[in-house]
Design a protein around this motif. Structure first.
Motif, PDB file in Angstrom:
ATOM      1  N   TYR A  69       0.689  20.270  -3.475  1.00  0.00           N
ATOM      2  CA  TYR A  69      -0.500  21.208  -3.347  1.00  0.00           C
ATOM      3  C   TYR A  69      -0.319  22.155  -2.009  1.00  0.00           C
ATOM      4  CZ  TYR A  69      -3.083  18.301  -6.271  1.00  0.00           C
ATOM      5  OH  TYR A  69      -3.662  17.327  -7.601  1.00  0.00           O
ATOM      6  N   PHE A 120      -2.183  10.931  -0.282  1.00  0.00           N
ATOM      7  CA  PHE A 120      -1.661  12.139   0.275  1.00  0.00           C
ATOM      8  C   PHE A 120      -1.173  11.931   1.688  1.00  0.00           C
ATOM      9  CE2 PHE A 120      -3.355  15.907  -2.050  1.00  0.00           C
ATOM     10  CZ  PHE A 120      -4.332  15.414  -2.830  1.00  0.00           C
ATOM     11  N   GLY A 121      -0.271  12.780   1.970  1.00  0.00           N
ATOM     12  CA  GLY A 121       0.338  12.750   3.256  1.00  0.00           C
ATOM     13  C   GLY A 121      -0.455  13.641   4.144  1.00  0.00           C
ATOM     14  N   GLU A 122      -0.124  13.947   5.332  1.00  0.00           N
ATOM     15  CA  GLU A 122      -1.012  14.531   6.267  1.00  0.00           C
ATOM     16  C   GLU A 122      -0.731  16.112   6.221  1.00  0.00           C
ATOM     17  OE1 GLU A 122      -1.686  10.912   9.567  1.00  0.00           O
ATOM     18  OE2 GLU A 122      -0.417  12.889  10.069  1.00  0.00           O
ATOM     19  N   LEU A 125       0.663  20.118   0.933  1.00  0.00           N
ATOM     20  CA  LEU A 125       0.495  18.563   0.994  1.00  0.00           C
ATOM     21  C   LEU A 125       1.204  18.031  -0.157  1.00  0.00           C
ATOM     22  CD1 LEU A 125      -3.342  18.982   1.066  1.00  0.00           C
ATOM     23  CD2 LEU A 125      -2.057  18.026   2.821  1.00  0.00           C
ATOM     24  N   GLN A 148      -2.594  24.368   0.571  1.00  0.00           N
ATOM     25  CA  GLN A 148      -4.033  24.501   0.849  1.00  0.00           C
ATOM     26  C   GLN A 148      -4.123  25.518   2.040  1.00  0.00           C
ATOM     27  OE1 GLN A 148      -5.762  20.961   2.775  1.00  0.00           O
ATOM     28  NE2 GLN A 148      -7.965  21.423   1.884  1.00  0.00           N
ATOM     29  N   GLU A 178       1.060  -1.093  -0.015  1.00  0.00           N
ATOM     30  CA  GLU A 178      -0.029  -0.073  -0.190  1.00  0.00           C
ATOM     31  C   GLU A 178       0.860   1.229  -0.126  1.00  0.00           C
ATOM     32  OE1 GLU A 178      -3.423  -0.063   2.502  1.00  0.00           O
ATOM     33  OE2 GLU A 178      -3.344   1.919   3.095  1.00  0.00           O
ATOM     34  N   ARG A 237      -5.922   7.180  -8.433  1.00  0.00           N
ATOM     35  CA  ARG A 237      -6.086   7.920  -7.057  1.00  0.00           C
ATOM     36  C   ARG A 237      -4.636   8.851  -6.719  1.00  0.00           C
ATOM     37  NH1 ARG A 237      -7.077   3.706  -2.548  1.00  0.00           N
ATOM     38  NH2 ARG A 237      -8.478   2.779  -4.100  1.00  0.00           N
ATOM     39  N   LEU A 238      -4.834   9.575  -6.005  1.00  0.00           N
ATOM     40  CA  LEU A 238      -3.712  10.209  -5.342  1.00  0.00           C
ATOM     41  C   LEU A 238      -3.760   9.904  -3.705  1.00  0.00           C
ATOM     42  CD1 LEU A 238      -3.944  14.036  -6.699  1.00  0.00           C
ATOM     43  CD2 LEU A 238      -2.446  11.916  -7.249  1.00  0.00           C
ATOM     44  N   PHE A 274       3.063  14.916  -6.459  1.00  0.00           N
ATOM     45  CA  PHE A 274       2.596  16.218  -6.710  1.00  0.00           C
ATOM     46  C   PHE A 274       2.558  16.898  -5.412  1.00  0.00           C
ATOM     47  CE2 PHE A 274       0.040  15.010 -10.352  1.00  0.00           C
ATOM     48  CZ  PHE A 274       0.053  13.827 -10.444  1.00  0.00           C
ATOM     49  N   ARG A 281       1.020   9.397  -7.067  1.00  0.00           N
ATOM     50  CA  ARG A 281       0.139   8.399  -7.750  1.00  0.00           C
ATOM     51  C   ARG A 281       0.970   7.431  -8.266  1.00  0.00           C
ATOM     52  NH1 ARG A 281      -1.680   9.750 -14.026  1.00  0.00           N
ATOM     53  NH2 ARG A 281      -2.932   7.884 -14.179  1.00  0.00           N
ATOM     54  N   PRO A 326      -7.275  22.262  -1.847  1.00  0.00           N
ATOM     55  CA  PRO A 326      -6.029  22.275  -2.248  1.00  0.00           C
ATOM     56  C   PRO A 326      -5.813  22.803  -3.461  1.00  0.00           C
ATOM     57  CG  PRO A 326      -6.636  19.881  -1.671  1.00  0.00           C
ATOM     58  CD  PRO A 326      -7.693  20.657  -1.665  1.00  0.00           C
TER      59      PRO A 326
END
Lengths: 110, 115
Positions: A36, A100-102, A87, A38, A1, A97-98, A34, A91, A44
């Motif tokens: 981003y 993401f980290g926290e 963020l 936010q 995963e 799907r992306l 990627f 992918r 984002p």
């Protein structure tokens, strides 16, 4: 995963004090990394896509770099308006799907 | 404004009620995604469409959640029998499938509060 870990969780800088944010990732096959930005209460905002190790991209005071295990977002001479949560997402080759980290919450004080 | 739009921006509902959110993607984008974000966390993938076909659903998407994109344009996300744990920001994103490029552009989100 797929796993994405960002550090630090929060970062406070003085205006003009350069620093870097880290994004470590584990993915079976990377199709893209990627970044981003936010702002509170908003969606984002896309900043960069990096596809292969060694790649670099720049936008104003931001520069993103990529290795086989991690990405860095370098912020040069930040301004208060750079305050936001940054963020990182990956992918993998087999999907759309992306993951993401926290995020890293950046505060730049004047 | 040519970006992704979402409605409503805020929704407050009581536990057990059904809610529906709408997303209008960037006009030429053929892929549409739904994510959920809770406070202090990054967005989590729920589902995505290519045109009108729903191609992938996350384990997070319980049978109380359903999404549609009937004509390959706008999409709706419905949550039935809402629970307090459904309180979150629901984000929609869209992208254009062109070779390896798949930058996803997000809307402003719908903030759901379940009382």
């Amino acid at each position: 995963e797929d796993q994405v870990t960002q550090s630090p969780e929060a970062l406070r800088l003085q205006e003009g004090e350069s620093s870097s944010l880290n994004c470590s990732y584990t993915v079976s096959g990377l199709r893209g990394l990627f970044w981003y930005r936010q702002d509170p209460g908003k969606g984002p905002e896309f900043l960069f896509t990096l596809y292969s190790a060694g790649e670099e991209k720049e936008k104003e005071r931001l520069k993103a770099t990529l290795t086989k295990k991690e990405s860095f977002l370098h912020i040069t001479a930040p301004k208060p308006e750079d305050s936001a949560t940054y963020l990182c997402a990956v992918r993998e080759t087999s999907g759309s799907r992306l993951t993401f980290g926290e995020g890293t919450q950046l505060t730049v004080n004047p | 404004d040519t970006g992704v739009s979402q409605n409503p921006r805020h929704k407050i509902t009581k536990r057990g009620q059904n809610v529906t959110f709408r997303c209008d993607p960037i006009s030429e984008h053929n892929r549409l995604y739904w994510y959920r974000q809770t406070l202090g966390q990054g967005p989590e993938f729920l589902t995505y469409f290519q045109n009108e076909a729903q191609l992938e659903k996350s384990r997070l998407l319980s049978d109380r959640f359903s999404a549609e994109r009937p004509k390959g344009s706008f999409s709706t996300l419905e949550i039935q029998r809402t629970e307090q744990g459904d309180s979150a920001m629901y984000l929609c994103a869209s992208s254009l499938k062109v070779s390896s490029y798949n930058e996803q552009f997000f809307g402003p989100g719908t903030r759901l509060t379940v009382l």
